[in-house]
Scaffold this motif. Structure first.
Motif, mmCIF file in Angstrom:
data_model
loop_
_atom_site.group_PDB
_atom_site.id
_atom_site.type_symbol
_atom_site.label_atom_id
_atom_site.label_comp_id
_atom_site.label_asym_id
_atom_site.label_seq_id
_atom_site.Cartn_x
_atom_site.Cartn_y
_atom_site.Cartn_z
ATOM 1 N N GLU F 4 0.851 -1.245 0.241
ATOM 2 C CA GLU F 4 -0.047 0.109 -0.135
ATOM 3 C C GLU F 4 0.693 1.250 0.159
ATOM 4 O O GLU F 4 1.654 1.493 0.869
ATOM 5 C CB GLU F 4 -0.793 -0.022 1.215
ATOM 6 C CG GLU F 4 -2.043 1.051 1.196
ATOM 7 C CD GLU F 4 -2.707 0.869 -0.016
ATOM 8 O OE1 GLU F 4 -2.938 2.092 -0.575
ATOM 9 O OE2 GLU F 4 -3.038 0.034 -0.450
ATOM 10 N N THR F 6 -0.032 4.487 0.057
ATOM 11 C CA THR F 6 -0.641 5.930 0.613
ATOM 12 C C THR F 6 0.088 5.954 1.832
ATOM 13 O O THR F 6 0.305 5.195 2.626
ATOM 14 C CB THR F 6 -2.085 5.611 0.900
ATOM 15 O OG1 THR F 6 -2.697 4.937 -0.285
ATOM 16 C CG2 THR F 6 -2.644 6.825 1.312
ATOM 17 N N SER F 16 -8.396 0.297 1.939
ATOM 18 C CA SER F 16 -7.767 0.597 1.045
ATOM 19 C C SER F 16 -6.814 -0.559 0.264
ATOM 20 O O SER F 16 -6.299 -0.391 -0.819
ATOM 21 C CB SER F 16 -6.785 1.776 1.107
ATOM 22 O OG SER F 16 -7.607 2.772 1.887
ATOM 23 N N LYS F 18 -5.536 -3.568 -1.567
ATOM 24 C CA LYS F 18 -5.764 -3.809 -3.034
ATOM 25 C C LYS F 18 -5.735 -5.182 -3.450
ATOM 26 O O LYS F 18 -5.766 -5.728 -4.550
ATOM 27 C CB LYS F 18 -4.624 -3.380 -4.085
ATOM 28 C CG LYS F 18 -4.620 -1.728 -4.044
ATOM 29 C CD LYS F 18 -3.720 -0.996 -4.646
ATOM 30 C CE LYS F 18 -3.901 0.521 -4.614
ATOM 31 N NZ LYS F 18 -2.816 1.256 -5.344
ATOM 32 N N LEU F 33 -7.573 2.220 -11.421
ATOM 33 C CA LEU F 33 -8.713 2.924 -10.926
ATOM 34 C C LEU F 33 -9.508 1.947 -10.313
ATOM 35 O O LEU F 33 -10.218 1.011 -10.460
ATOM 36 C CB LEU F 33 -9.479 3.422 -12.455
ATOM 37 C CG LEU F 33 -10.240 4.772 -11.968
ATOM 38 C CD1 LEU F 33 -9.587 5.797 -11.591
ATOM 39 C CD2 LEU F 33 -10.867 5.050 -13.396
ATOM 40 N N SER F 34 -9.645 2.184 -8.876
ATOM 41 C CA SER F 34 -10.092 1.292 -7.874
ATOM 42 C C SER F 34 -11.728 1.206 -8.191
ATOM 43 O O SER F 34 -12.322 0.275 -7.939
ATOM 44 C CB SER F 34 -9.855 1.649 -6.424
ATOM 45 O OG SER F 34 -10.522 2.807 -5.958
ATOM 46 N N SER F 35 -12.296 2.481 -8.611
ATOM 47 C CA SER F 35 -13.751 2.277 -8.828
ATOM 48 C C SER F 35 -13.980 1.392 -10.143
ATOM 49 O O SER F 35 -14.969 0.555 -10.012
ATOM 50 C CB SER F 35 -14.148 3.678 -9.205
ATOM 51 O OG SER F 35 -13.366 4.319 -10.124
ATOM 52 N N ASP F 36 -13.396 1.460 -10.961
ATOM 53 C CA ASP F 36 -13.472 0.442 -12.460
ATOM 54 C C ASP F 36 -13.147 -1.145 -11.694
ATOM 55 O O ASP F 36 -13.845 -1.907 -11.991
ATOM 56 C CB ASP F 36 -12.393 0.682 -13.429
ATOM 57 C CG ASP F 36 -12.902 1.936 -13.981
ATOM 58 O OD1 ASP F 36 -13.577 2.843 -13.707
ATOM 59 O OD2 ASP F 36 -12.096 2.024 -15.385
ATOM 60 N N ARG F 38 -13.820 -2.255 -8.742
ATOM 61 C CA ARG F 38 -15.077 -2.830 -7.976
ATOM 62 C C ARG F 38 -15.910 -3.323 -8.864
ATOM 63 O O ARG F 38 -16.483 -4.517 -8.546
ATOM 64 C CB ARG F 38 -15.769 -1.533 -7.184
ATOM 65 C CG ARG F 38 -14.812 -1.270 -6.180
ATOM 66 C CD ARG F 38 -15.966 -0.687 -5.056
ATOM 67 N NE ARG F 38 -16.809 0.126 -5.613
ATOM 68 C CZ ARG F 38 -16.678 1.821 -5.968
ATOM 69 N NH1 ARG F 38 -15.582 2.171 -5.383
ATOM 70 N NH2 ARG F 38 -17.262 2.479 -6.513
ATOM 71 N N VAL F 39 -16.211 -2.856 -10.077
ATOM 72 C CA VAL F 39 -17.053 -3.287 -11.147
ATOM 73 C C VAL F 39 -16.911 -4.898 -11.540
ATOM 74 O O VAL F 39 -17.577 -5.610 -11.480
ATOM 75 C CB VAL F 39 -17.156 -2.468 -12.275
ATOM 76 C CG1 VAL F 39 -18.216 -3.141 -13.329
ATOM 77 C CG2 VAL F 39 -17.846 -0.945 -12.002
ATOM 78 N N ASP F 42 -16.820 -7.187 -8.197
ATOM 79 C CA ASP F 42 -18.317 -7.698 -8.254
ATOM 80 C C ASP F 42 -18.583 -8.711 -9.248
ATOM 81 O O ASP F 42 -19.406 -9.820 -8.797
ATOM 82 C CB ASP F 42 -19.189 -6.542 -8.262
ATOM 83 C CG ASP F 42 -19.389 -5.736 -7.079
ATOM 84 O OD1 ASP F 42 -18.512 -6.006 -6.178
ATOM 85 O OD2 ASP F 42 -19.801 -4.699 -7.082
ATOM 86 N N ARG F 82 -16.106 2.999 -22.089
ATOM 87 C CA ARG F 82 -14.843 3.133 -22.132
ATOM 88 C C ARG F 82 -14.193 2.239 -21.579
ATOM 89 O O ARG F 82 -14.862 1.330 -20.793
ATOM 90 C CB ARG F 82 -14.258 4.466 -21.530
ATOM 91 C CG ARG F 82 -14.467 4.599 -20.055
ATOM 92 C CD ARG F 82 -13.477 5.476 -19.357
ATOM 93 N NE ARG F 82 -14.009 5.733 -17.740
ATOM 94 C CZ ARG F 82 -13.764 4.579 -16.913
ATOM 95 N NH1 ARG F 82 -12.715 3.627 -17.227
ATOM 96 N NH2 ARG F 82 -14.190 4.628 -15.599
ATOM 97 N N PRO F 83 -12.811 1.447 -21.899
ATOM 98 C CA PRO F 83 -12.385 0.525 -21.379
ATOM 99 C C PRO F 83 -12.230 0.541 -19.956
ATOM 100 O O PRO F 83 -12.076 1.429 -19.312
ATOM 101 C CB PRO F 83 -10.922 0.405 -22.044
ATOM 102 C CG PRO F 83 -11.237 1.084 -23.262
ATOM 103 C CD PRO F 83 -12.307 2.093 -22.874
ATOM 104 N N PHE F 84 -12.107 -0.633 -19.035
ATOM 105 C CA PHE F 84 -11.871 -0.499 -17.916
ATOM 106 C C PHE F 84 -10.085 -0.234 -17.605
ATOM 107 O O PHE F 84 -9.433 -0.682 -18.077
ATOM 108 C CB PHE F 84 -12.031 -1.787 -17.085
ATOM 109 C CG PHE F 84 -13.738 -2.294 -16.981
ATOM 110 C CD1 PHE F 84 -13.957 -1.817 -15.960
ATOM 111 C CD2 PHE F 84 -14.171 -2.787 -18.067
ATOM 112 C CE1 PHE F 84 -15.539 -2.049 -15.659
ATOM 113 C CE2 PHE F 84 -15.277 -3.096 -17.869
ATOM 114 C CZ PHE F 84 -16.164 -2.757 -16.606
ATOM 115 N N SER F 106 -6.738 -4.176 -22.228
ATOM 116 C CA SER F 106 -7.517 -4.856 -23.393
ATOM 117 C C SER F 106 -8.350 -6.139 -23.466
ATOM 118 O O SER F 106 -9.181 -6.546 -24.293
ATOM 119 C CB SER F 106 -6.459 -4.928 -24.449
ATOM 120 O OG SER F 106 -5.704 -6.193 -24.045
#
Lengths: 193, 193, 193, 193, 193, 193, 193
Positions: F4, F6, F16, F18, F33-36, F38-39, F42, F82-84, F106
């Motif tokens: 980590e 940070t 946080s 990963k 991008l951690s938000s991407d 997460r998708v 899931d 857009r791509p992840f 890709s």
């Protein structure tokens, strides 16, 4: 009426004339992209048949013109399509008389006593303005048309290839003049080469 | 007819010829993107079968041409697609006689007595214009085609690889000429290298 | 009222006037793309009939104006379409009195005592501002309109071709003035050429 | 056949080979974006199974090639997608014999006697053109392939890592050669380092 | 309240005021594109009625403001539409007291004690800041409004045309002040020309 | 494993890290991008559960990797998305053994014996290449990982904050090492500051 | 907690504070476009209620944060929308303890012990880093917050307008501190002007 400008000697002219029968009493001449015109011709024929089935009477010349022009308008206002690249002249006889309508790719149309579109248009319109009279009969109108087309083709140094469709008020039936008949008019008028 | 220009010695020529049978009585030659052509060839075959099922008669050569050109037109006017990158020549015999139609990616088509498309087109059309006669019989037409293709390939310094499909008026059945028969014509005409 | 500016001698004026009856008691004049206007005229007629069927009474002049302007607004805010290229003046008589509404391609409309749109607008509005009085009766209003149109056409060196539609408060029925009646007004006023 | 060019010593080679079995009798080699290739490989396997279920026979090598190339074509003509970034070589044996088809991202395909794609392609094709003979048997074909791959990798100064898949006409079953067997060929030919 | 800036003498002012009743207890003033505003006014009226039907009580002033601002926000975040080009001030009395909300095309809104938008806004806000007091009663508030509008119009050299809508806490009913009453205030304050 | 980076002293590190457990036997490390991410995490968990329900067995590590990479590929080929922006390393143990897969935005993936992604990747991969042996046992592998992370963080002058997840072949259950156990390794290796 | 920077004396502050209760035990502070924030606040409240109905327990602070951030992520990856222009800090107490999460328009979130966003953020974060201790009790935390906000506003030369919301671990109920209580803290700390 229509003057064919192609001079490819190996072309089969009968598949390239630019006059189409839409219904017994109404036809159209096209100028522009013939592939776009086909789409509208098909639609016009469907509208004519649909009118006959729905109301049991022949479609008015203005109505068939409006229907096609409404489609043209749609293609200028909505995304995802391009406008139709074709001007059309609708002509025919209905219960309200003889009519000629000139249309524009934008979907605008206007009524005319005599109208020409496409290459040579200026030459023809000038003759029409000088020589067309309201009282001109069918025979004289055909002769005037032949003269116009001959002049227009001559100006552009093209051979005289002419196709003429008429809708006599008497019969209310569209008919294409035979090559022989046209040739007779050409000779009478001392035209052609 | 079609002249194959590939000279890759490891290619299996039989999968690369550019003439396709669409129905018993009608075929098409293609110039351009063969992947795009496949889509239209598939559609043409479906139209031919559908016509047979619906009307119990072979599709007219002009009708099958129009159907495919209507699809081509659609792809030039509507967003979300690109036009088909292929010109096609439809040829066949139907109840109204023998017909050849040349088509354009825009969806425009015209009837011809004799027609060539693609590389070498100018060479071939010149010979057609000089030597084609309405009264030319099938045998002489094949010889003329062989001569045209040989000249066109020779001009471009390519070896003579020729495929010819014919639809005799007598049989109304498309047939691909055997390599032997083509070789015989080549020899008779004193062509090839 | 509408002044026709076309001077093409071969045009059939009766198909080109720019005044349309929308319902018995309400009409509209258009300026701009006539093909776009047709779409809105068709919609306005549908709205008028729909109002009659739903509420069993004639649509208010403001309501029909608002409905059409809501469509215009929609076409300015949403993608996939372009705004309508037409200004329209709605005029008529309903249970709340006589009304004239001027509209804009953005969908904005305002109420007016007298209104002109299109080429020559400045000339006409100036005369209206000088000479229009609230208490002007129908006869004088028509004369004022004739005078305005004559001046506007004269300024632009165009021949006097005028069409006038009126909706008298007494009858609440739209009527197009006959050419004879207009000619009489023109002569009375010492206008025209 | 496929030569693996990765030299990352920590990579697990068994997940990176570029040859895929599509059905018992047909396989494909890929060049380009492996993620795009996976989509087409999945589709090809579905087409093969679907053909078996529908017609109760193994799919023709050309048919499976056409199906995948039709998908590729679709992705070049329609908006909202990008073309597949992968060339593929389909090879296999069906009731009409042994076939090799080379395909292109545009959806075009052609039949070949011997074909290579990707980095080192020129080196390999040159050897094929010099040494490939129609009458070459399976054993000699494998040796030729090993030689080609060894030369291509050597030219690019890469270690000799080779994977070969064959579909013998006798068995009509695809099999991947074992590393031992390939090593034996390499030694027999005096190749490798 | 609203000051009408149009000075077209032929305009029917009653169709152009910029204050709208949304429900018995709440109204809105608009600045910007009136065609866009109409869409939101229609929505606000629907929301008010829907609230009354669903909960059997008058909609809160903040709730109706939020609903309309949620629509505005939607039109800034989603493609295929453009934002509404209109600022609106909502004012009214509900069970939680008297409220004024100023809104922005982005969908943002804030509560205010007194608020002005549009041309002349700076003049008005300055007077509000100097003279507005929390304890100001309805009569004094109207006088303050009249004074503000008169100053703002005077600064911009426009004639005094004023429309004022009030929602007294006592009645909780919106009412438009009569021209006579406004004229009386103007005279009392020694304003106007 | 994950380091980590940070250094915000007020951050709650436990939210946080990963490394994510996807199922009992498989986990993933993310870079980007951690938000991407997460998708995709899931989706991976859904795929794992869905496989268990459908086939009553744990999903293969390659299969879960392929499923996620197929989603990634879809987002590179289709419009409207857009791509992840995330690379992921999948690791776990299934019936075919222990596996590590590195993936790319890709949608490409490859199998590895040991793999690192993100900042400090070069430092780590170099140590792996020098010191990783196929026969390395779990204890030594953890030590190697600790050493790699310590070096990578030290090179970038960051404090030693390390999280390690393991999937022992014996248990086939993913477990996160306790901070105490990691500290012990760090001390044994004489690392940290 | 939130410091209101508006200094418009006519604004009704109670409609402009930037702290929102999402459920009994969790609230959020917003920085950015308040109209965008409203959409997410509405969604968060729906998620909280939906969780209560589905699982019969209060939603975890991280779960409500993740749900909203998943929506934010969606709006960054898909076409036809723009990302939400708002950062949010979620704070609350659930069965796993007290939590603060900072979020980003990209959909990324991280857990914090203490967090500030928006103008003055640097000033506040510096004080937090110097003075925040894990063992700080609720009273001292409030004082620290008041001090931070006072300093941040003072630095930007803005009057001291402060709103503070707390979720005591004991009650697990969010409450907004009264203006009196805040004033008392301000005076105790010798702040304000």
């Amino acid at each position: 009426m229509g003057a064919e400008e192609t001079v490819d000697p190996l072309e089969e002219a009968r598949f390239s004339w630019k006059i189409f029968k839409l219904d017994d009493h109404v036809g159209a001449g096209i100028v522009g992209l013939s592939s776009d015109a086909r789409v509208l011709i098909d639609q016009a024929r469907i509208q004519a048949q649909s009118n006959k089935l729905t109301y049991d009477e022949a479609i008015d010349v203005e109505v068939i013109t409006k229907r096609i022009c409404d489609i043209k308008q749609l293609y200028t206002q909505h995304a995802g399509v391009r406008p139709f690249g074709v001007s059309m002249i609708f002509g025919g006889v209905d219960k309200t008389g003889s009519h000629v309508f000139g249309t524009h790719p934008s979907g605008t149309y206007r009524g005319y006593k005599a109208r020409a579109e496409g290459a040579g248009r200026e030459t023809v319109m000038k003759i029409f303005e000088d020589e067309y009279r309201e009282e001109t009969g069918l025979e004289d109108a055909i002769k005037l048309a032949v003269k116009c087309l001959a002049k227009a083709l001559d100006t552009r140094q093209l051979p005289l290839r002419v196709k003429i469709g008429i809708v006599p008020s008497a019969t209310m039936k569209i008919e294409m003049l035979s090559d022989e008949r046209i040739t007779k008019y050409v000779e009478e008028l001392g035209l052609g080469k």
